[in-house]
Design an enzyme around this catalytic site. Sequence first.
Site, PDB file in Angstrom:
ATOM      1  N   CYS A 111      -5.115 -10.367  -1.351  1.00  0.00           N
ATOM      2  CA  CYS A 111      -6.331  -9.658  -0.937  1.00  0.00           C
ATOM      3  C   CYS A 111      -6.386  -8.246  -1.505  1.00  0.00           C
ATOM      4  O   CYS A 111      -7.458  -7.628  -1.536  1.00  0.00           O
ATOM      5  CB  CYS A 111      -6.458  -9.649   0.582  1.00  0.00           C
ATOM      6  SG  CYS A 111      -5.003  -9.036   1.454  1.00  0.00           S
ATOM      7  N   HIS A 112      -5.255  -7.728  -1.976  1.00  0.00           N
ATOM      8  CA  HIS A 112      -5.263  -6.395  -2.600  1.00  0.00           C
ATOM      9  C   HIS A 112      -6.042  -6.399  -3.912  1.00  0.00           C
ATOM     10  O   HIS A 112      -6.386  -5.333  -4.432  1.00  0.00           O
ATOM     11  CB  HIS A 112      -3.826  -5.909  -2.833  1.00  0.00           C
ATOM     12  CG  HIS A 112      -3.021  -6.791  -3.736  1.00  0.00           C
ATOM     13  ND1 HIS A 112      -2.341  -7.909  -3.287  1.00  0.00           N
ATOM     14  CD2 HIS A 112      -2.791  -6.737  -5.083  1.00  0.00           C
ATOM     15  CE1 HIS A 112      -1.722  -8.494  -4.295  1.00  0.00           C
ATOM     16  NE2 HIS A 112      -1.985  -7.798  -5.404  1.00  0.00           N
ATOM     17  N   TYR A 147     -15.872  -7.878  -3.048  1.00  0.00           N
ATOM     18  CA  TYR A 147     -16.109  -8.572  -1.779  1.00  0.00           C
ATOM     19  C   TYR A 147     -17.266  -9.557  -1.915  1.00  0.00           C
ATOM     20  O   TYR A 147     -17.216 -10.673  -1.394  1.00  0.00           O
ATOM     21  CB  TYR A 147     -16.396  -7.547  -0.675  1.00  0.00           C
ATOM     22  CG  TYR A 147     -15.194  -6.719  -0.302  1.00  0.00           C
ATOM     23  CD1 TYR A 147     -14.227  -7.203   0.569  1.00  0.00           C
ATOM     24  CD2 TYR A 147     -15.009  -5.446  -0.837  1.00  0.00           C
ATOM     25  CE1 TYR A 147     -13.116  -6.446   0.913  1.00  0.00           C
ATOM     26  CE2 TYR A 147     -13.896  -4.678  -0.504  1.00  0.00           C
ATOM     27  CZ  TYR A 147     -12.956  -5.182   0.365  1.00  0.00           C
ATOM     28  OH  TYR A 147     -11.853  -4.438   0.697  1.00  0.00           O
ATOM     29  N   ASN A 190      -6.158 -10.793   6.735  1.00  0.00           N
ATOM     30  CA  ASN A 190      -5.407 -11.821   6.016  1.00  0.00           C
ATOM     31  C   ASN A 190      -3.983 -11.932   6.580  1.00  0.00           C
ATOM     32  O   ASN A 190      -3.216 -10.965   6.518  1.00  0.00           O
ATOM     33  CB  ASN A 190      -5.369 -11.437   4.531  1.00  0.00           C
ATOM     34  CG  ASN A 190      -4.512 -12.369   3.694  1.00  0.00           C
ATOM     35  OD1 ASN A 190      -4.156 -13.458   4.115  1.00  0.00           O
ATOM     36  ND2 ASN A 190      -4.181 -11.925   2.495  1.00  0.00           N
ATOM     37  N   GLU A 219       0.585  -4.485 -10.905  1.00  0.00           N
ATOM     38  CA  GLU A 219       0.022  -5.575 -11.684  1.00  0.00           C
ATOM     39  C   GLU A 219      -0.773  -5.100 -12.899  1.00  0.00           C
ATOM     40  O   GLU A 219      -1.233  -5.911 -13.702  1.00  0.00           O
ATOM     41  CB  GLU A 219      -0.883  -6.422 -10.777  1.00  0.00           C
ATOM     42  CG  GLU A 219      -0.140  -7.073  -9.632  1.00  0.00           C
ATOM     43  CD  GLU A 219      -1.056  -7.913  -8.734  1.00  0.00           C
ATOM     44  OE1 GLU A 219      -2.262  -8.014  -9.048  1.00  0.00           O
ATOM     45  OE2 GLU A 219      -0.558  -8.450  -7.734  1.00  0.00           O
TER      46      GLU A 219
END
Length: 212
Positions: free
Chosen positions: A182-183, A151, A174, A209
């Site tokens: 944003c993850h 962050y 978001n 991912e």
Amino acid sequence: MTPTPTTDPDDAATIAALRAADDAPEDAFARARQRFAGRAAADGLVDVAYEDHDSPLGRLRIGATARGVVRIGLPAEDPEAVLEQLAREISPRVLRSGSALLTTARHELDEYFAGARRQFDVALDWRLTRAFRRQVLEATARIPYGATSSYRDVATVAGSPNAVRAAGTALATNPLPLLVPCHRVLRSDGALGQYRGGAAAKGQLLALERPA
């Protein structure tokens, strides 16, 4: 529920009659709705088109304007609240209707969940986020697939390194999750932190991912 634009009284009457009939064939209703939506779009009466799309996370609600995808509602969100936000903040002329942008978004999302896409190319409409929140999300959009950031990092890239709490709020609200990843933003201690779709969904996306 948001108002539905009307282009042809016969189509509107047909849809109303089918809705009222308990035994109305589902395919007849779908055809009437599709015809109605097509005419509304052709007449320029649809400002926001939306479709629901099944994904490994659950059902997504995707909204798009002529500019690009403007909203993705995650399964943890109330789908009607997503429509209400679009009607309130963009235009009441919101309709379930196909569009080239929606088709592209759905195809790219399918590729992403299948592991065949690492970057989204579909156009985005950023109008639901402004000022510092938009700067945070633009910084987040540049985090590569498979990488994570904090962050504080995204707040710094957005120009306000001490605005960590504000950055967290921007990410938690978001309007374009998945497309704006944003993850991929974690707490400084490595904990997941907040996510609009819930912690389980955030973990699922990070696992998708993660390098094999």
